[in-house]
Write a protein that holds these residues in place. Structure first.
Motif, PDB file in Angstrom:
ATOM      1  N   LEU A   6       0.829  -1.208   0.000  1.00 53.25           N
ATOM      2  CA  LEU A   6       0.000   0.000   0.000  1.00 53.25           C
ATOM      3  C   LEU A   6       0.861   1.255   0.000  1.00 53.25           C
ATOM      4  O   LEU A   6       0.564   2.217  -0.714  1.00 53.25           O
ATOM      5  N   ASN A   7       1.931   1.237   0.774  1.00 52.37           N
ATOM      6  CA  ASN A   7       2.852   2.376   0.774  1.00 52.37           C
ATOM      7  C   ASN A   7       3.531   2.523  -0.576  1.00 52.37           C
ATOM      8  O   ASN A   7       3.728   3.637  -1.063  1.00 52.37           O
ATOM      9  N   GLU A   8       3.891   1.397  -1.177  1.00 49.69           N
ATOM     10  CA  GLU A   8       4.579   1.436  -2.474  1.00 49.69           C
ATOM     11  C   GLU A   8       3.694   2.065  -3.548  1.00 49.69           C
ATOM     12  O   GLU A   8       4.161   2.832  -4.373  1.00 49.69           O
ATOM     13  N   VAL A   9       2.422   1.739  -3.532  1.00 48.94           N
ATOM     14  CA  VAL A   9       1.511   2.311  -4.536  1.00 48.94           C
ATOM     15  C   VAL A   9       0.908   3.631  -4.064  1.00 48.94           C
ATOM     16  O   VAL A   9       0.062   4.205  -4.749  1.00 48.94           O
ATOM     17  N   GLN A  10       1.367   4.087  -2.914  1.00 46.51           N
ATOM     18  CA  GLN A  10       0.938   5.370  -2.344  1.00 46.51           C
ATOM     19  C   GLN A  10      -0.586   5.435  -2.212  1.00 46.51           C
ATOM     20  O   GLN A  10      -1.202   6.464  -2.471  1.00 46.51           O
ATOM     21  N   PHE A  11      -1.167   4.298  -1.850  1.00 44.85           N
ATOM     22  CA  PHE A  11      -2.606   4.173  -1.649  1.00 44.85           C
ATOM     23  C   PHE A  11      -3.414   4.598  -2.877  1.00 44.85           C
ATOM     24  O   PHE A  11      -4.556   5.014  -2.759  1.00 44.85           O
ATOM     25  N   ASN A  12      -2.815   4.482  -4.065  1.00 46.26           N
ATOM     26  CA  ASN A  12      -3.524   4.811  -5.300  1.00 46.26           C
ATOM     27  C   ASN A  12      -4.713   3.860  -5.452  1.00 46.26           C
ATOM     28  O   ASN A  12      -4.540   2.648  -5.534  1.00 46.26           O
ATOM     29  N   ARG A  13      -5.912   4.406  -5.501  1.00 48.30           N
ATOM     30  CA  ARG A  13      -7.121   3.579  -5.479  1.00 48.30           C
ATOM     31  C   ARG A  13      -7.204   2.614  -6.658  1.00 48.30           C
ATOM     32  O   ARG A  13      -7.677   1.490  -6.524  1.00 48.30           O
ATOM     33  N   ASP A  14      -6.741   3.031  -7.830  1.00 50.85           N
ATOM     34  CA  ASP A  14      -6.832   2.171  -9.003  1.00 50.85           C
ATOM     35  C   ASP A  14      -5.828   1.018  -8.935  1.00 50.85           C
ATOM     36  O   ASP A  14      -6.149  -0.107  -9.317  1.00 50.85           O
ATOM     37  N   GLU A  15      -4.628   1.295  -8.436  1.00 48.49           N
ATOM     38  CA  GLU A  15      -3.647   0.220  -8.291  1.00 48.49           C
ATOM     39  C   GLU A  15      -4.068  -0.750  -7.197  1.00 48.49           C
ATOM     40  O   GLU A  15      -3.937  -1.964  -7.349  1.00 48.49           O
ATOM     41  N   VAL A  16      -4.601  -0.219  -6.100  1.00 48.98           N
ATOM     42  CA  VAL A  16      -5.114  -1.088  -5.033  1.00 48.98           C
ATOM     43  C   VAL A  16      -6.275  -1.923  -5.573  1.00 48.98           C
ATOM     44  O   VAL A  16      -6.378  -3.121  -5.276  1.00 48.98           O
ATOM     45  N   ALA A  17      -7.115  -1.327  -6.390  1.00 49.74           N
ATOM     46  CA  ALA A  17      -8.237  -2.061  -6.993  1.00 49.74           C
ATOM     47  C   ALA A  17      -7.718  -3.219  -7.838  1.00 49.74           C
ATOM     48  O   ALA A  17      -8.298  -4.313  -7.829  1.00 49.74           O
ATOM     49  N   PHE A  18      -6.621  -3.007  -8.568  1.00 48.60           N
ATOM     50  CA  PHE A  18      -6.060  -4.099  -9.368  1.00 48.60           C
ATOM     51  C   PHE A  18      -5.558  -5.221  -8.463  1.00 48.60           C
ATOM     52  O   PHE A  18      -5.837  -6.396  -8.708  1.00 48.60           O
ATOM     53  N   ILE A  19      -4.818  -4.875  -7.430  1.00 46.49           N
ATOM     54  CA  ILE A  19      -4.267  -5.890  -6.526  1.00 46.49           C
ATOM     55  C   ILE A  19      -5.395  -6.720  -5.913  1.00 46.49           C
ATOM     56  O   ILE A  19      -5.358  -7.959  -5.935  1.00 46.49           O
ATOM     57  N   VAL A  20      -6.393  -6.040  -5.376  1.00 43.64           N
ATOM     58  CA  VAL A  20      -7.511  -6.736  -4.731  1.00 43.64           C
ATOM     59  C   VAL A  20      -8.299  -7.550  -5.763  1.00 43.64           C
ATOM     60  O   VAL A  20      -8.647  -8.715  -5.515  1.00 43.64           O
ATOM     61  N   SER A  21      -8.560  -6.970  -6.918  1.00 46.74           N
ATOM     62  CA  SER A  21      -9.299  -7.682  -7.970  1.00 46.74           C
ATOM     63  C   SER A  21      -8.553  -8.930  -8.422  1.00 46.74           C
ATOM     64  O   SER A  21      -9.161  -9.980  -8.646  1.00 46.74           O
TER      65      SER A  21
END
Length: 136
Positions: A6-21
């Motif tokens: 999460l820190n690496e992607v700076q809590f970017n919602r779209d990148e987090v969405a990809f990881i979770v998806s």
């Protein structure tokens, strides 16, 4: 999903969405159960092919490794594909998947190279190419 990522992607919602998806798709596509079935089949095959206990153990490990590596790479690409489609369908920026994989690539290097046949994940370039096909 870890604090580090999460820190690496700076809590970017779209990148987090990809990881979770991506992880949701592993569950939805029943990848864990498929892996269990593969192990049972390898055990049975090793037992049929070889009668000696030590050789059975070695054959089992070798067959499992080869099967899981190829199989896992395919499953990772499937999870990427469905995750990107799901993101796009619910309004996230699916191109963030490429941004995320490029982040991983920058941290860990270009990918497995010759070890492509020994790793469970496809190369970063293969993953990006797969995603680009879906996005186009």
């Amino acid at each position: 999903l870890t604090t580090g990522i999460l820190n690496e992607v700076q809590f970017n919602r779209d990148e987090v969405a990809f990881i979770v998806s991506h992880e949701i798709m592993h569950v939805a596509l029943n990848h864990a159960a498929d892996k269990t079935v593969s192990k049972v089949l390898v055990d049975q095959l090793a037992g049929l092919l070889l009668d000696k206990k030590a050789l059975v153990s070695i054959a089992r490990k070798a067959l499992t490794s080869v099967l899981e590596t190829t199989y896992s790479q395919e499953k990772e690409l499937d999870a990427d594909s469905y995750a990107v489609k799901m993101m796009r369908n619910v309004g996230y920026d699916a191109s963030a998947s490429i941004t995320f994989i490029n982040r991983l690539k920058a941290i860990t290097g270009d990918g497995p190279g010759i070890n492509k046949y020994l790793t469970t994940h496809p190369s970063y370039n293969d993953r990006i190419d797969n995603i680009r096909k879906i996005l186009s």
